[in-house]
Write an enzyme that holds these catalytic residues in place. Structure first.
Site, short mmCIF file in Angstrom:
data_model
loop_
_atom_site.label_atom_id
_atom_site.label_comp_id
_atom_site.label_asym_id
_atom_site.label_seq_id
_atom_site.Cartn_x
_atom_site.Cartn_y
_atom_site.Cartn_z
N HIS A 132 -5.85 4.92 9.40
CA HIS A 132 -5.09 3.91 9.02
C HIS A 132 -5.59 2.48 9.46
CE1 HIS A 132 -1.51 1.26 8.39
NE2 HIS A 132 -1.05 2.08 7.68
N LYS A 561 3.70 3.99 -6.36
CA LYS A 561 2.87 2.78 -6.80
C LYS A 561 3.19 2.91 -8.57
CE LYS A 561 -1.20 2.57 -5.72
NZ LYS A 561 -2.03 2.67 -7.06
#
Length: 902
Positions: A132, A561
């Site tokens: 990340h 998304k």
């Protein structure tokens, strides 16, 4: 939480804040300290409604960048320290979920010992760690955090406060002058090392301990003794996930697998050293078996002081052999010139385990069960869990890339009939050709062809190199080191067969090929794709040879998304319903992997709740879930919290497999309601992202470009160099919205969906629709989880700040229009949530979180204010190093404070 504990949290935060303030005053001067304090007081005024966010902005409008950087660092460090306090507080409160409670529930609800044992024997539960961009803290910072946390524990247990505060002052002085994040963009090797850090901190001890606890719970609850088992086996994507990451290659995959192997081998050496010290049994007072004596005689340890200590001698020899394993894994430059070990390394974990079993049998045969059940049992459990590979590293690439590789390989082997290119074939022709190749025992290419320089394009050479490195890892560390090849953006049967051909070519037929369905359309078609795949006798026989198990992965990030929060959640659930039914129809066991991120917009939220929210039949004892970023740090940064989260993980899997966790009165009606809500929500979401000004608004009102430019993570922010949202990676999409405190991926469209659903009937019938939603919230774990996770992310949003980010947009008309859409939908969604749940606020059901947010809010505001000011400067041409670096500090500070921001 009791009032006493709540007071302690407050006092701990004040203590750390006071010491940090003292450090700042000493290191940077009273003027900077007063500036930090003035900022803090203004932020409190804003949080209490006594000032506007713009008033806070004024402080930084003309402030020089050096002082601005110091203020940003101060509030980022405070967020880090506040996390320590809350983590420590969490450890002091009894967990809501535990193995003990779960096994008691199984017994209470009538689960039989045979059913429980059947699920546990076949279960595979895996947290899969992934990289990340905002999780780049260095080991030094982690070690300092750990020490400060221990000092707080000492204070709680009556330690000398003067001594404790003085060491805190020392540690924070060191921390203040240590960079929280690296200056350079982290390499993949850095990210691999960060992932391994959590094994050393907690997972090496806690995962095997959990597996032993499952056996203990079965014995205590059901009176059934199970053999050594590993219900939980961790996984990793770091170094093997090359979907959109050009920096993953054969070298990084090799680094990941070798570093993992070194980590676990060193752990075994360390544990054997401790065991050797502990097993001081003398043959003057105890006996041992002949096979143990033979192991001792073969050890080469003939020290006079140990002539009567056969167990120590046996372990000495085992430790020497395992040390040879470590030596063999060290880089050549580190072992050059050293005398080679005379000990033969262990070839396999099974060989190592056989020697451990010799000791175990001998101890138990001579009434020393209590000794066998201590460290020796822990080592044996670790070997069963980790083998010599530590974790399973997944290979992941998108279907488009796999097809491009197959095209080149088939062209080189002249395998496409009629002189065509592979990509020119119809889908049915591709499938026929691929299956023919999979059924052909001979390789596609001549031996060594894959390693010939310039035989293929650079991209294909790299991809083939990764497969060759994976094959070497399996030869070196066993089949579990590389067990899955995941195909992102799976949309056809050929997408699944293509990597199977490549795996066959390098000798990895045993690796599971896992289709990943992630867009809304692909989720809808997932079951149909598998039905078509299974219709081919070759693949059906392939599954039969694997125990009739089909693994499928579902993508939470790209579906969100693609369709927005509610539509994505329903598409995932509906896809699972279809897959469960298909597998039941074909008598195939479904194993699901979930590509969840830390943020709710990427499938985040409490793991236990998420597992219980799956449809009946979707878990069946096995589940793999990705873990990343700040979530990894929060869950696995300390042994105590790691144990809690691991227990919650397994408890969820067992309960979902053995209990009826979906007590809906009328499933058909519930599903119909969700289809309506998902459709309405998706339409509203498309109105937003389809607005002609949306791309301009998104790219300018959030730090999207800066995330890509400021060395946040090894992976590029987008798969391709376009402005299309579809090509943007999910992490920067979610992270950008969280930085601007808008959090659109976690809630947008829900309010409009509820409003349209309720108003679709005459006014006299609308109350009954509200009641239907309330009933679903009360009885359906899926709906409750969706709404609760949404409320959590909305509580972390701050729409008044989002207005200030909107002011960064060049076109004021676009800024006003899109912001108005967002603000209106936020309020509509907030009201809908309160009406459905009956709560008075977004976090009414979680008072611990409510208090946490209240404490953090005043410390988040300055970071946003600084970020806003510096984004203006940076985009206005101020490219000073300290400007860009301070923006990065604010990003990491906000991500740290919000904890599951991306």
């Amino acid at each position: 939480m009791t009032a006493a504990i709540s007071d302690r949290v407050r006092e701990d935060i004040r203590l750390l804040g006071r010491v940090l303030g003292r450090v700042i005053a000493q290191q940077e001067g009273e003027e900077v300290y007063e500036l930090v304090e003035a900022t803090r007081r203004m932020a409190f005024d804003v949080s209490h409604g006594d000032a506007d966010p713009e008033d806070l902005m004024v402080i930084f409008r003309d402030l020089d960048i050096t002082k601005t950087n110091l203020v940003a660092r101060a509030f980022s460090y405070f967020a880090l320290l506040a996390n320590l306090v809350e983590d420590l507080d969490d450890e002091s409160v009894e967990a809501d979920v535990s193995l003990r409670k779960t096994f008691a529930k199984l017994k209470r609800e009538g689960v039989s010992a045979a059913d429980a044992a059947s699920v546990i024997r076949s279960a595979e539960v895996a947290p899969v760690l992934t990289a990340h961009p905002t999780e780049t803290r260095r080991r030094t910072v982690f070690d300092t955090q750990t020490r400060i946390k221990q000092l707080l524990k000492d204070a709680h247990h009556g330690g000398d406060m003067q001594v404790i505060e003085q060491e805190m002052y020392l540690r924070m002085t060191l921390l203040w002058q240590t960079a929280l994040i690296r200056i350079a963009r982290p390499t993949l090797e850095d990210e691999i090392d960060v992932g391994l850090r959590y094994y050393k901190k907690s997972l090496l001890e806690q995962v095997p301990a959990l597996n032993r606890s499952i056996r203990h719970s079965m014995r205590e609850t059901f009176g059934l003794q199970l053999p050594d088992i590993a219900v939980m086996r961790p996984g990793s994507w770091i170094g093997g996930d090359h979907d959109g990451n050009p920096y993953v290659n054969a070298r990084t995959l090799t680094y990941a697998t070798r570093q993992a192997a070194k980590t676990v081998a060193r752990y075994y050496v360390e544990q054997l050293g401790e065991l050797e010290r502990e097993l001081s049994l003398s043959d003057r007072y105890s006996s041992c078996s002949k096979e143990l004596l033979a192991l001792a005689e073969a050890s080469g340890n003939n020290w006079e002081s140990r002539v009567d200590e056969p167990y120590r001698r046996a372990v000495y020899g085992m430790r020497a052999r395992m040390k040879s394993n470590v030596d063999a894994l060290e880089r050549p430059e580190k072992t050059a010139g050293k005398k080679s070990s005379k000990r033969t390394p262990y070839a396999t974990p099974e060989e190592f385990l056989r020697d451990l079993d010799v000791i175990d049998r001998s101890l138990r045969a001579h009434n020393d069960d209590v000794i066998a059940d201590d460290r020796l049992a822990r080592i044996r459990s670790a070997v069963t869990t980790f083998g010599f590979h530590l974790y399973t590293l997944d290979i992941r690439q998108n279907s488009e890339s796999f097809e491009a590789v197959i095209e080149e390989v088939f062209a080189a082997a002249r395998r496409v009939p009629g002189g065509k290119r592979y990509s020119e074939l119809a889908e049915a022709e591709k499938v026929e050709l691929l299956i023919q190749e999979l059924q052909t025992p001979r390789p596609l290419l001549f031996p060594g062809a894959l390693e010939v320089e310039d035989a293929f394009s650079a991209d294909t050479t790299k991809e083939l190199g990764i497969f060759l490195a994976a094959a070497q890892a399996v030869r070196d560390f066993g089949s579990r080191s590389i067990a899955h090849c995941i195909i992102s953006m799976t949309a056809t049967v050929s997408d699944i067969l293509e990597p199977m051909v490549l795996l066959k070519e390098v000798g990895l037929r045993d690796v599971d090929v896992v289709p990943l369905f992630e867009t809304i359309d692909d989720l809808r078609c997932g079951a149909a794709i598998l039905r078509e795949l299974w219709s081919h006798p070759f693949y059906r026989e392939h599954l039969r040879a694997r125990g009739d198990i089909q693994e499928v992965m579902l993508g939470y990030s790209d579906s969100n998304k693609d369709g927005g929060y509610l539509q994505a959640n329903w598409a995932l659930y509906d896809a699972e319903l279809g897959l469960v039914e298909l597998c039941r129809e074909h008598n195939i066991e479904l194993r699901l992997a979930h590509g969840r991120g830390g943020a709710v917009g990427r499938g985040g939220g409490p793991t236990y709740d998420a597992i219980l929210a799956q449809p009946k039949g979707a878990v069946s004892g096995s589940v793999r879930i990705t873990e990343q970023g700040e979530v990894i740090s929060a869950k696995y940064g300390a042994p105590e919290t790691a144990r809690r989260h691991l227990e919650a993980f397994v408890s969820g899997a067992l309960e979902a497999s053995l209990l009826d966790t979906e007590p809906i009165a009328d499933p058909d009606r519930a599903y119909a309601i969700m289809r309506d809500l998902a459709g309405f929500s998706g339409q509203r979401y498309q109105e937003l992202v389809g607005d002609p000004g949306f791309i301009e608004y998104f790219t300018q009102s959030t730090p999207l470009h800066e995330i890509g430019e400021l060395n946040l993570g090894s992976r590029p922010a987008a798969r391709k160099q376009t402005t299309a949202i579809s090509d943007l990676r999910a992490i920067p999409w979610v992270l950008s919205w969280s930085q601007s405190r808008t959090n659109i991926p976690g809630w947008f469209g829900v309010g409009s969906a509820v409003s349209r659903f309720v108003s679709a009937v005459p006014e006299k019938d609308r109350e009954s629709r509200w009641q239907e939603l309330r009933d679903l919230y009360a009885t359906w774990p899926f709906f409750r989880s969706v709404m609760s996770n949404m409320a959590q992310v909305m509580a972390k949003a701050e729409i008044s700040l989002a207005r200030l980010y909107a002011d960064l947009v060049d076109d004021p008309e676009v800024a006003d229009r899109i912001y108005a859409l967002i603000a209106e939908e936020f309020e509509l969604t907030r009201r809908a949530y309160l009406a459905i749940t009956g709560n008075e606020a977004l976090v009414s059901e979680n008072q611990r979180q409510a208090r946490s947010l209240k404490r953090r809010y005043p410390y988040l505001l300055p970071l946003n204010a600084i970020q806003l000011e510096l984004l203006r400067r940076y985009r206005g041409g101020d490219d000073q190093f300290l400007v860009s670096k301070t923006i990065q500090v604010t990003m990491n500070g906000l991500a740290t404070a919000l904890r599951n921001a991306g």
